[in-house]
Write a protein that holds these residues in place. Structure first.
Motif, PDB file in Angstrom:
ATOM      1  N   TYR A  17     -50.177   4.025  -8.313  1.00  0.00           N
ATOM      2  CA  TYR A  17     -51.414   3.995  -9.360  1.00  0.00           C
ATOM      3  C   TYR A  17     -51.270   3.795 -10.575  1.00  0.00           C
ATOM      4  O   TYR A  17     -52.292   3.440 -11.214  1.00  0.00           O
ATOM      5  N   SER A  18     -50.272   3.949 -11.324  1.00  0.00           N
ATOM      6  CA  SER A  18     -50.027   4.077 -12.820  1.00  0.00           C
ATOM      7  C   SER A  18     -49.395   2.917 -13.383  1.00  0.00           C
ATOM      8  O   SER A  18     -49.212   2.849 -14.566  1.00  0.00           O
ATOM      9  N   SER A  19     -48.530   2.181 -12.495  1.00  0.00           N
ATOM     10  CA  SER A  19     -47.573   1.258 -12.977  1.00  0.00           C
ATOM     11  C   SER A  19     -48.400   0.183 -13.542  1.00  0.00           C
ATOM     12  O   SER A  19     -49.391  -0.331 -12.866  1.00  0.00           O
ATOM     13  N   GLN A  36     -41.066 -11.647 -11.364  1.00  0.00           N
ATOM     14  CA  GLN A  36     -41.416 -12.318 -10.247  1.00  0.00           C
ATOM     15  C   GLN A  36     -41.142 -11.534  -8.814  1.00  0.00           C
ATOM     16  O   GLN A  36     -41.732 -11.822  -7.656  1.00  0.00           O
ATOM     17  N   SER A  37     -40.639 -10.287  -8.780  1.00  0.00           N
ATOM     18  CA  SER A  37     -40.255  -9.462  -7.787  1.00  0.00           C
ATOM     19  C   SER A  37     -40.048  -8.221  -8.425  1.00  0.00           C
ATOM     20  O   SER A  37     -39.580  -7.923  -9.636  1.00  0.00           O
ATOM     21  N   ALA A  38     -40.368  -6.930  -7.544  1.00  0.00           N
ATOM     22  CA  ALA A  38     -40.058  -5.716  -7.825  1.00  0.00           C
ATOM     23  C   ALA A  38     -39.842  -4.769  -6.705  1.00  0.00           C
ATOM     24  O   ALA A  38     -40.208  -5.223  -5.558  1.00  0.00           O
ATOM     25  N   ILE A  39     -39.131  -3.716  -6.951  1.00  0.00           N
ATOM     26  CA  ILE A  39     -38.809  -2.893  -5.962  1.00  0.00           C
ATOM     27  C   ILE A  39     -38.964  -1.394  -6.505  1.00  0.00           C
ATOM     28  O   ILE A  39     -38.862  -0.969  -7.543  1.00  0.00           O
ATOM     29  N   THR A  40     -39.224  -0.527  -5.605  1.00  0.00           N
ATOM     30  CA  THR A  40     -39.338   0.868  -5.841  1.00  0.00           C
ATOM     31  C   THR A  40     -38.199   1.521  -5.283  1.00  0.00           C
ATOM     32  O   THR A  40     -37.845   1.479  -4.281  1.00  0.00           O
ATOM     33  N   ILE A  41     -37.182   2.281  -6.079  1.00  0.00           N
ATOM     34  CA  ILE A  41     -36.169   3.040  -5.484  1.00  0.00           C
ATOM     35  C   ILE A  41     -36.204   4.309  -6.132  1.00  0.00           C
ATOM     36  O   ILE A  41     -36.800   4.950  -6.929  1.00  0.00           O
ATOM     37  N   PHE A  42     -35.419   5.229  -5.183  1.00  0.00           N
ATOM     38  CA  PHE A  42     -35.477   6.724  -5.553  1.00  0.00           C
ATOM     39  C   PHE A  42     -34.004   7.197  -5.959  1.00  0.00           C
ATOM     40  O   PHE A  42     -33.149   6.514  -5.202  1.00  0.00           O
ATOM     41  N   THR A  43     -33.997   7.676  -7.184  1.00  0.00           N
ATOM     42  CA  THR A  43     -32.347   7.759  -7.735  1.00  0.00           C
ATOM     43  C   THR A  43     -31.850   9.017  -7.258  1.00  0.00           C
ATOM     44  O   THR A  43     -30.535   9.015  -7.694  1.00  0.00           O
ATOM     45  N   GLY A  44     -32.141   9.787  -6.468  1.00  0.00           N
ATOM     46  CA  GLY A  44     -31.729  10.920  -5.846  1.00  0.00           C
ATOM     47  C   GLY A  44     -31.119  10.546  -4.496  1.00  0.00           C
ATOM     48  O   GLY A  44     -30.871   9.411  -4.163  1.00  0.00           O
ATOM     49  N   GLU A  45     -30.818  11.809  -3.798  1.00  0.00           N
ATOM     50  CA  GLU A  45     -30.087  11.285  -2.433  1.00  0.00           C
ATOM     51  C   GLU A  45     -30.994  10.720  -1.661  1.00  0.00           C
ATOM     52  O   GLU A  45     -32.269  11.412  -1.397  1.00  0.00           O
ATOM     53  N   GLY A  50     -29.192  -3.401  -9.786  1.00  0.00           N
ATOM     54  CA  GLY A  50     -29.701  -2.931 -10.899  1.00  0.00           C
ATOM     55  C   GLY A  50     -31.173  -3.812 -10.967  1.00  0.00           C
ATOM     56  O   GLY A  50     -31.748  -4.369 -10.192  1.00  0.00           O
ATOM     57  N   GLY A  51     -31.807  -3.606 -12.561  1.00  0.00           N
ATOM     58  CA  GLY A  51     -33.092  -4.448 -12.528  1.00  0.00           C
ATOM     59  C   GLY A  51     -33.569  -3.902 -14.017  1.00  0.00           C
ATOM     60  O   GLY A  51     -32.905  -3.121 -14.725  1.00  0.00           O
ATOM     61  N   ILE A  52     -34.929  -4.223 -14.210  1.00  0.00           N
ATOM     62  CA  ILE A  52     -35.555  -3.844 -15.369  1.00  0.00           C
ATOM     63  C   ILE A  52     -36.649  -2.739 -14.972  1.00  0.00           C
ATOM     64  O   ILE A  52     -37.082  -2.941 -14.260  1.00  0.00           O
ATOM     65  N   VAL A  53     -36.377  -1.641 -15.698  1.00  0.00           N
ATOM     66  CA  VAL A  53     -37.024  -0.164 -15.422  1.00  0.00           C
ATOM     67  C   VAL A  53     -38.420  -0.837 -15.895  1.00  0.00           C
ATOM     68  O   VAL A  53     -38.698  -1.172 -17.121  1.00  0.00           O
ATOM     69  N   ILE A  54     -39.637  -0.791 -14.898  1.00  0.00           N
ATOM     70  CA  ILE A  54     -41.058  -0.943 -15.425  1.00  0.00           C
ATOM     71  C   ILE A  54     -41.467   0.341 -15.686  1.00  0.00           C
ATOM     72  O   ILE A  54     -42.458   0.732 -16.576  1.00  0.00           O
ATOM     73  N   THR A 114     -30.037   7.709 -16.308  1.00  0.00           N
ATOM     74  CA  THR A 114     -31.273   7.915 -17.074  1.00  0.00           C
ATOM     75  C   THR A 114     -32.352   8.655 -16.444  1.00  0.00           C
ATOM     76  O   THR A 114     -33.156   9.412 -17.096  1.00  0.00           O
ATOM     77  N   TYR A 115     -32.748   8.196 -15.238  1.00  0.00           N
ATOM     78  CA  TYR A 115     -34.002   8.809 -14.298  1.00  0.00           C
ATOM     79  C   TYR A 115     -33.358   9.660 -13.431  1.00  0.00           C
ATOM     80  O   TYR A 115     -33.682   9.110 -12.102  1.00  0.00           O
ATOM     81  N   PRO A 116     -32.554  10.741 -13.299  1.00  0.00           N
ATOM     82  CA  PRO A 116     -32.216  11.295 -12.061  1.00  0.00           C
ATOM     83  C   PRO A 116     -33.023  11.856 -11.169  1.00  0.00           C
ATOM     84  O   PRO A 116     -34.288  12.465 -11.635  1.00  0.00           O
ATOM     85  N   ASP A 117     -33.047  11.916  -9.922  1.00  0.00           N
ATOM     86  CA  ASP A 117     -34.045  12.272  -8.908  1.00  0.00           C
ATOM     87  C   ASP A 117     -35.540  11.844  -9.237  1.00  0.00           C
ATOM     88  O   ASP A 117     -36.359  12.622  -9.086  1.00  0.00           O
ATOM     89  N   GLU A 118     -35.845  10.575  -9.720  1.00  0.00           N
ATOM     90  CA  GLU A 118     -36.988  10.110  -9.811  1.00  0.00           C
ATOM     91  C   GLU A 118     -37.325   8.867  -8.931  1.00  0.00           C
ATOM     92  O   GLU A 118     -36.155   8.058  -8.644  1.00  0.00           O
ATOM     93  N   TRP A 119     -38.475   8.399  -8.840  1.00  0.00           N
ATOM     94  CA  TRP A 119     -38.736   7.158  -8.149  1.00  0.00           C
ATOM     95  C   TRP A 119     -38.936   6.293  -9.418  1.00  0.00           C
ATOM     96  O   TRP A 119     -39.394   6.519 -10.615  1.00  0.00           O
ATOM     97  N   VAL A 120     -38.272   4.838  -9.348  1.00  0.00           N
ATOM     98  CA  VAL A 120     -38.363   3.934 -10.413  1.00  0.00           C
ATOM     99  C   VAL A 120     -38.736   2.514  -9.775  1.00  0.00           C
ATOM    100  O   VAL A 120     -38.066   2.168  -8.777  1.00  0.00           O
ATOM    101  N   LEU A 121     -39.591   1.924 -10.549  1.00  0.00           N
ATOM    102  CA  LEU A 121     -40.240   0.654 -10.277  1.00  0.00           C
ATOM    103  C   LEU A 121     -39.347  -0.297 -11.076  1.00  0.00           C
ATOM    104  O   LEU A 121     -39.123  -0.342 -12.369  1.00  0.00           O
ATOM    105  N   LEU A 122     -38.513  -1.229 -10.354  1.00  0.00           N
ATOM    106  CA  LEU A 122     -37.579  -2.307 -11.014  1.00  0.00           C
ATOM    107  C   LEU A 122     -38.213  -3.692 -10.854  1.00  0.00           C
ATOM    108  O   LEU A 122     -38.608  -3.959  -9.672  1.00  0.00           O
TER     109      LEU A 122
END
Length: 84
Positions: free
Chosen positions: A47-49, A57-66, A32-36, A12-20
């Motif tokens: 800055y925008s999340s 209770q917790s969150a993590i930032t991932i990059f969906t690219g390589e 996995g997780g819930i996309v915030i 769904t979010y290729p080559d993007e930063w995702v806050l879960l």
């Protein structure tokens, strides 16, 4: 908001930063997780999340690219920051 697998998030979010929110882990890997929030710009996540602490209770930032080799990720808890 529903929990998504890491494969669904990457599709769904290729080559993007995702806050879960409330990420699930499989060993040292994010499963996995819930996309915030998501963005091509990592700084925009910071800055925008929305204030995730009100809903998760917790969150993590991932990059969906390589991922670059030797990159670490941070699991954020409401009262602690854990380096995994």
């Amino acid at each position: 908001m529903q929990t998504q697998t890491i494969d669904q998030i990457k599709a769904t979010y290729p080559d993007e930063w995702v806050l879960l929110g409330d990420p699930t882990l499989s060993g040292a890997q994010v499963a996995g997780g819930i996309v915030i929030y998501h963005s091509k710009d990592k700084r925009e996540i910071a800055y925008s999340s929305p204030n995730w602490r009100d809903h998760f209770q917790s969150a993590i930032t991932i990059f969906t690219g390589e991922q670059p080799k030797n990159r670490k990720f941070w699991l954020l808890k409401q009262k602690a920051v854990l380096n995994h």
